[in-house]
Design an enzyme around this catalytic site. Sequence first.
Site, short mmCIF file in Angstrom:
data_model
loop_
_atom_site.label_atom_id
_atom_site.label_comp_id
_atom_site.label_asym_id
_atom_site.label_seq_id
_atom_site.Cartn_x
_atom_site.Cartn_y
_atom_site.Cartn_z
N ASP A 87 50.59 32.44 66.19
CA ASP A 87 50.38 32.83 67.24
C ASP A 87 51.24 33.31 68.30
O ASP A 87 52.55 32.95 67.83
CB ASP A 87 49.67 31.70 68.17
CG ASP A 87 48.71 32.04 69.15
OD1 ASP A 87 48.40 33.11 69.28
OD2 ASP A 87 48.27 31.19 69.98
N ASN A 127 38.09 35.67 66.76
CA ASN A 127 39.15 36.70 67.14
C ASN A 127 38.05 38.00 67.20
O ASN A 127 38.74 38.88 67.79
CB ASN A 127 39.99 37.14 66.21
CG ASN A 127 41.04 35.81 66.32
OD1 ASN A 127 41.95 35.36 65.40
ND2 ASN A 127 41.47 35.42 67.51
C1 IPE Z 1 44.54 31.31 66.83
O1 IPE Z 1 44.90 32.12 67.70
C2 IPE Z 1 44.19 32.07 65.38
C3 IPE Z 1 44.89 33.01 64.75
C4 IPE Z 1 46.48 32.61 64.88
C5 IPE Z 1 44.56 33.95 63.62
P1 IPE Z 1 44.47 32.61 69.06
O2 IPE Z 1 45.39 33.32 70.09
O3 IPE Z 1 43.17 33.32 68.64
O4 IPE Z 1 43.61 31.29 69.67
P2 IPE Z 1 43.59 30.94 71.20
O5 IPE Z 1 42.40 32.06 71.59
O6 IPE Z 1 44.66 31.12 72.03
O7 IPE Z 1 42.75 29.54 71.15
C1 IPE Z 2 48.33 35.79 66.84
O1 IPE Z 2 48.78 36.63 68.16
C2 IPE Z 2 47.36 36.82 65.77
C3 IPE Z 2 46.02 36.75 65.97
C4 IPE Z 2 45.32 35.86 66.69
C5 IPE Z 2 45.42 37.63 65.20
P1 IPE Z 2 47.89 36.81 69.37
O2 IPE Z 2 47.09 38.12 69.35
O3 IPE Z 2 46.71 35.81 69.44
O4 IPE Z 2 49.10 36.80 70.43
P2 IPE Z 2 48.96 36.27 71.80
O5 IPE Z 2 48.52 34.81 71.87
O6 IPE Z 2 47.98 37.27 72.53
O7 IPE Z 2 50.42 36.16 72.41
MG MG Z 3 47.04 34.07 70.58
#
Ligand code: IPE
Ligand code: IPE
Ligand code: MG
Length: 246
Positions: free
Chosen positions: A25, A73
């Site tokens: 993340d 997602n």
């Molecule tokens: C969790 O991250 C999913 C992945 C890393 C693929 P998210 O960014 O989607 O999670 P939330 O929304 O902060 O819980």
């Molecule tokens: C993780 O990074 C990747 C996926 C969930 C696909 P994020 O896109 O969630 O990054 P933040 O949480 O917005 O920084």
């Molecule tokens: Mg995230």
Amino acid sequence: MTNNKGPDPRMDMARIPRHVAIIMDGNGRWAKRTGQPRSKGHEAGARNVREITEACRELGVKALSLFAFSTENWRRSKREVDSLFNLMTKSIKRYSDQIHKTNVRLLHMGLSDGLPAEVAGDIQKCVELTRNNTAMDVCIALNYGGRRELTDAARKIARQVQQGELRPEDITEETLAAHLYLPGHSEVDLLIRTSGENRISNFMLWQISYAEIVVTPTLWPDFNRDRLHETLVEYQSRNRRFGGRP
Ligand code: IPE
Ligand code: IPE
Ligand code: MG
């Protein structure tokens, strides 16, 4: 980036976790911090997958599960979802041979239905290519949700009961485990979440029941070998009791 310093001297090479799972993340925040579009963060994140996979393999980790795209997602903009899947096909095409050469077996965990055909096809090809490899399992959780996995397992079991193949009183924890997406995939020893979020976000709900959890403030694109080694040192300092007494 590779570092030549070698593993952290505090790390006990005899106590490397067998199965590491990572909620990767923080790509978006990494991009924002440097004034770039979110897609640049995802690109940096994808490059880091290779670095950390290699580091885990060198340390002797036997299974690595990586959360790449959750069933939730899909709530993101179409533009972001499309760019993520584009990046995934590119990465798989680019790294398939390398994955194979390093004797890594690729597995997919999640729903193939709903994935763009090209992504599903490329993953399937790499899964087939590497199916007999033995150094380490790398499991990509793509279009994956822990609740959905358990719901699907319940359905499969219910069908067996309906067909008279199984009695409800014979359903055990092993029965449930045998109906998850990857029945042979072991329980998680160490769960890492980058970017400082203290939550599970629907990842491997069954398999993490006794995992040690380490949340690091480092954003995924910055989570390098040194950070991984620090995390393993932290893991090794824990006292895993599994409900018993030491
Ligand atoms: C969790 O991250 C999913 C992945 C890393 C693929 P998210 O960014 O989607 O999670 P939330 O929304 O902060 O819980
Ligand atoms: C993780 O990074 C990747 C996926 C969930 C696909 P994020 O896109 O969630 O990054 P933040 O949480 O917005 O920084
Ligand atoms: Mg995230």
